[in-house]
Design a protein around this motif. Sequence first.
Motif, PDB file in Angstrom:
ATOM      1  N   ASP A   1       0.865  -1.169   0.000  1.00  0.00           N
ATOM      2  CA  ASP A   1       0.000   0.000   0.000  1.00  0.00           C
ATOM      3  C   ASP A   1       0.909   1.229   0.000  1.00  0.00           C
ATOM      4  O   ASP A   1       2.139   1.096   0.026  1.00  0.00           O
ATOM      5  N   PRO A   2       0.357   2.447  -0.044  1.00  0.00           N
ATOM      6  CA  PRO A   2       1.228   3.627  -0.108  1.00  0.00           C
ATOM      7  C   PRO A   2       2.220   3.727   1.043  1.00  0.00           C
ATOM      8  O   PRO A   2       3.369   4.149   0.832  1.00  0.00           O
ATOM      9  N   LEU A   3       1.838   3.320   2.246  1.00  0.00           N
ATOM     10  CA  LEU A   3       2.770   3.418   3.370  1.00  0.00           C
ATOM     11  C   LEU A   3       3.906   2.412   3.257  1.00  0.00           C
ATOM     12  O   LEU A   3       5.056   2.723   3.573  1.00  0.00           O
ATOM     13  N   SER A   4       3.624   1.196   2.801  1.00  0.00           N
ATOM     14  CA  SER A   4       4.698   0.213   2.678  1.00  0.00           C
ATOM     15  C   SER A   4       5.642   0.556   1.525  1.00  0.00           C
ATOM     16  O   SER A   4       6.787   0.088   1.497  1.00  0.00           O
ATOM     17  N   LEU A   5       5.198   1.380   0.557  1.00  0.00           N
ATOM     18  CA  LEU A   5       6.104   1.845  -0.489  1.00  0.00           C
ATOM     19  C   LEU A   5       7.220   2.697   0.105  1.00  0.00           C
ATOM     20  O   LEU A   5       8.336   2.733  -0.436  1.00  0.00           O
ATOM     21  N   LEU A   6       6.943   3.381   1.225  1.00  0.00           N
ATOM     22  CA  LEU A   6       7.971   4.182   1.880  1.00  0.00           C
ATOM     23  C   LEU A   6       9.077   3.298   2.434  1.00  0.00           C
ATOM     24  O   LEU A   6      10.234   3.726   2.551  1.00  0.00           O
ATOM     25  N   LEU A   7       8.739   2.067   2.780  1.00  0.00           N
ATOM     26  CA  LEU A   7       9.732   1.074   3.196  1.00  0.00           C
ATOM     27  C   LEU A   7      10.458   0.488   1.994  1.00  0.00           C
ATOM     28  O   LEU A   7      11.685   0.314   2.011  1.00  0.00           O
ATOM     29  N   ALA A   8       9.718   0.204   0.927  1.00  0.00           N
ATOM     30  CA  ALA A   8      10.286  -0.518  -0.219  1.00  0.00           C
ATOM     31  C   ALA A   8      11.458   0.218  -0.858  1.00  0.00           C
ATOM     32  O   ALA A   8      12.415  -0.418  -1.316  1.00  0.00           O
ATOM     33  N   VAL A   9      11.410   1.543  -0.888  1.00  0.00           N
ATOM     34  CA  VAL A   9      12.473   2.291  -1.574  1.00  0.00           C
ATOM     35  C   VAL A   9      13.795   2.245  -0.819  1.00  0.00           C
ATOM     36  O   VAL A   9      14.836   2.604  -1.375  1.00  0.00           O
ATOM     37  N   ASP A  10      13.783   1.795   0.454  1.00  0.00           N
ATOM     38  CA  ASP A  10      15.003   1.836   1.270  1.00  0.00           C
ATOM     39  C   ASP A  10      15.294   0.489   1.920  1.00  0.00           C
ATOM     40  O   ASP A  10      15.908   0.431   2.975  1.00  0.00           O
ATOM     41  N   ALA A  11      14.856  -0.597   1.285  1.00  0.00           N
ATOM     42  CA  ALA A  11      14.969  -1.912   1.925  1.00  0.00           C
ATOM     43  C   ALA A  11      15.953  -2.852   1.250  1.00  0.00           C
ATOM     44  O   ALA A  11      16.301  -3.885   1.826  1.00  0.00           O
ATOM     45  N   LEU A  12      16.420  -2.531   0.055  1.00  0.00           N
ATOM     46  CA  LEU A  12      17.368  -3.402  -0.640  1.00  0.00           C
ATOM     47  C   LEU A  12      18.785  -3.163  -0.125  1.00  0.00           C
ATOM     48  O   LEU A  12      19.070  -2.134   0.487  1.00  0.00           O
TER      49      LEU A  12
END
Length: 286
Positions: free
Chosen positions: A204-215
């Motif tokens: 969802d939009p909030l988990s996208l904030l995690l996705a950009v900085d998780a790799l």
Amino acid sequence: MPEAASAQATRATIGDSEFDRDTALVPRAPGVYDIDLSAGWTIINAVNGGYLLAVLGRALADALPHADPFTISAHYLTASQPGPAVVRTDVVRTGRTLSTGQASLFQYDEQGREVERIRVLASYGDLDELPDDVRTTAVPPAFPPMDQCFGPQDGPAPVSGSSAIADRLMIKLDPSTLGWAVGAPSGKGEMRAWFGLADGRDADPLSLLLAVDALPPTAFELGLKGWVPTVELTVHVRSRPAPGPLRVSITTRNLAGGFLEEDAEVWDSNDRLVAQSRQLARVRLG
């Protein structure tokens, strides 16, 4: 029940996931929230910046009249640690289609004094009200199917200090960006992966904030090792993601003076560009 069917039956849903529980805030007063930052989202003992951004993003979604982050910029002032924290929000402006707010997360030093860890400024709206017209030259990243990519569980041992957050994510890295893991970094500053949450919760939009900085950081493919702390991170959420795994592509073109940028794109299962980000990070040379 077959194993695959059982796993599908126990998939977490949005609102009922470890990510949701660990980003949940307890209102203390208008615009003020308490939270216990989970140790489950740490990298080398520091709390992941994407998880922190999701925490503040959730606070602003509660404080503002609009629920979806459109753009959010964060400055990471001091390293956050697992444990108690307080988030303070301030409504800057409210409008019909966009509202703007700011938020800061504080923790306490050994003397019990508040220390500001991260400060954000963000504009929120309603992603469902956006028009469908898309005109773009961006194309989804090309890399192998998920069953031909590799995650932490496929290696001989997890990277030291990274297993806490790795246990909560589904990451399958493009083999062409995995040279660092076998001592042969490509030198290209690229990282690409399939991405999701380990419990199966859709994005969802909030988990996208995690996705950009998780790799893993692109610095690894430049032949560098160790922690790459974020100085500033800006995320643009472009669309509500469709169910299914995401594809994340991150590139670095310039490392100079001990700092590098990382540009990220996040694509959903319908081949839509759902989020973009740029961050400035510090690297340890030598």
